[in-house]
Design an enzyme around this catalytic site. Structure first.
Site, mmCIF file in Angstrom:
data_model
loop_
_atom_site.group_PDB
_atom_site.id
_atom_site.type_symbol
_atom_site.label_atom_id
_atom_site.label_comp_id
_atom_site.label_asym_id
_atom_site.label_seq_id
_atom_site.Cartn_x
_atom_site.Cartn_y
_atom_site.Cartn_z
ATOM 1 N N CYS A 1 3.732 13.009 -6.919
ATOM 2 C CA CYS A 1 3.035 14.145 -7.517
ATOM 3 C C CYS A 1 1.543 13.821 -7.639
ATOM 4 C CB CYS A 1 3.622 14.422 -8.895
ATOM 5 S SG CYS A 1 2.860 15.835 -9.716
ATOM 6 N N HIS B 1 0.820 -1.218 0.000
ATOM 7 C CA HIS B 1 0.000 0.000 0.000
ATOM 8 C C HIS B 1 0.852 1.265 0.000
ATOM 9 C CE1 HIS B 1 -3.790 -2.204 1.705
ATOM 10 N NE2 HIS B 1 -3.467 -2.584 0.494
ATOM 11 N N CYS C 1 7.188 19.583 -11.424
ATOM 12 C CA CYS C 1 6.126 20.405 -12.032
ATOM 13 C C CYS C 1 5.524 21.425 -11.067
ATOM 14 C CB CYS C 1 5.026 19.515 -12.602
ATOM 15 S SG CYS C 1 3.945 18.815 -11.347
ATOM 16 N N CYS D 1 5.685 18.981 -5.879
ATOM 17 C CA CYS D 1 6.501 18.154 -6.775
ATOM 18 C C CYS D 1 7.681 18.986 -7.273
ATOM 19 C CB CYS D 1 5.634 17.695 -7.943
ATOM 20 S SG CYS D 1 6.553 16.902 -9.266
ATOM 21 N N CYS E 1 2.717 13.836 -13.245
ATOM 22 C CA CYS E 1 3.546 14.477 -14.267
ATOM 23 C C CYS E 1 4.648 13.553 -14.781
ATOM 24 C CB CYS E 1 4.149 15.772 -13.709
ATOM 25 S SG CYS E 1 5.493 15.482 -12.544
HETATM 26 ZN ZN LIG Z 1 4.795 16.702 -10.771
#
Ligand SMILES: [Zn+2]
EC number: 2.3.1.286
Length: 287
Positions: free
Chosen positions: A153, A145, A188, A185, A157
């Site tokens: 992210c 899990h 991004c 993240c 991305c």
């Molecule tokens: Zn990202």
């Protein structure tokens, strides 16, 4: 004159001892042990298991006040709608799991692992990283899990999951809210979320766990006399219980609440993890 309650208790303890003896015999003959575990293994370390809404809300009263269940907060939707609340919950758990010390049962397992010709591997539905903290190699632990010690992210991305090291959440525990900056993240700039499989989660980044599972199955195929020791894995979140039972090898089930086993060659020990493991290593004379 008899006192039935006491007699039942004596009978119960006698049964546990008999089953511990049978389990020790199985372990003594094994060349490899796969430990399949769920939330029950952490109880002796003082970790909550979130059983039922009341158990969960006792641990997180601010969510109880709002009537938010475990299923509702452990959900990607919660990160989209209430990121500071969702991170209030997961940030608190991250801190808790960083601080907690694994109970003695974990060091007993580590000593048992060193005594086995092919060692020990883990398949766990727990996200707390307690096996690694107890000294097991990360590559020997399948966290089906995910892990709270990794982030991913929320925008998918393409950036693979990364360690949560350096993320030190400040939490208002009374409100269950993240006070410090939301993690992002590094590729991004989108919101980062825990690398944990949540309810209704189609975005879970599970590559590293799949790779760990492939390695585990390769190791398992090399063994001649492998057994499974299942610890604290209940039927409510049955991943670890199913994985262990599906392998066609003898099973030792350590579980005080749901101890029943289906096959005659399997052994059921109806007591907690630390107690069972302490008594097993004593029987096996593993020091
Ligand atoms: Zn990202």
């Amino acid at each position: 004159m008899t006192i039935p309650a006491d007699e039942n208790q004596i009978q119960h303890q006698h049964q546990i001892q008999e089953n511990l003896d049978a389990a020790a015999e199985l372990i003594a003959e094994a060349d490899a042990v796969l430990v399949c575990s769920g939330a029950g293994i952490g109880i002796d370390s003082g970790l909550p298991d979130f059983r039922g809404d009341n158990g969960f809300w006792n641990a997180y009263p601010a969510l109880g006040t709002r009537g938010i269940s475990f299923v509702e907060i452990a959900n990607p939707q919660a990160f989209r709608q209430h990121p500071r609340l969702a991170w209030g919950f997961y940030g608190h758990r991250l801190q808790l799991y960083r601080q907690v010390q694994p109970h003695l049962g974990f060091s007993h397992l580590l000593r048992l692992a060193k005594a086995l010709p092919l060692g020990m591997r883990h398949f766990t539905s727990n996200v707390d990283g307690q096996f690694q903290k107890a000294g097991f190699a990360s590559e020997h632990v399948v966290e089906c899990h995910g892990s709270i010690h990794y982030l991913q992210c929320s925008r998918q991305c393409g950036n693979p999951a990364w360690p949560a090291t350096g993320f030190e959440p400040e939490i208002d525990e009374a409100q269950c809210l993240l006070l410090s900056e939301l993690p992002v993240c590094p590729v991004c700039g989108g919101l980062a979320r825990p690398n944990i499989l949540m309810f209704g989660d189609w975005d879970f980044e599970g590559d590293r766990y799949q790779q760990a599972q492939d390695r585990l199955l390769t190791w398992f195929a090399r063994s001649q006399r492998a057994i499974v020791i299942e610890i604290g894995a209940g039927t409510a979140i049955p991943s670890a219980r199913r994985f262990g039972a599906a392998l066609d090898v003898p099973l030792i089930r350590i579980n005080p609440g749901e101890p029943g086993v289906a096959r005659s060659r399997d052994v059921s020990i109806a007591t907690g993890a630390q107690n069972a493991l302490t008594r097993l290593v004593e029987l096996l004379k593993i020091t």
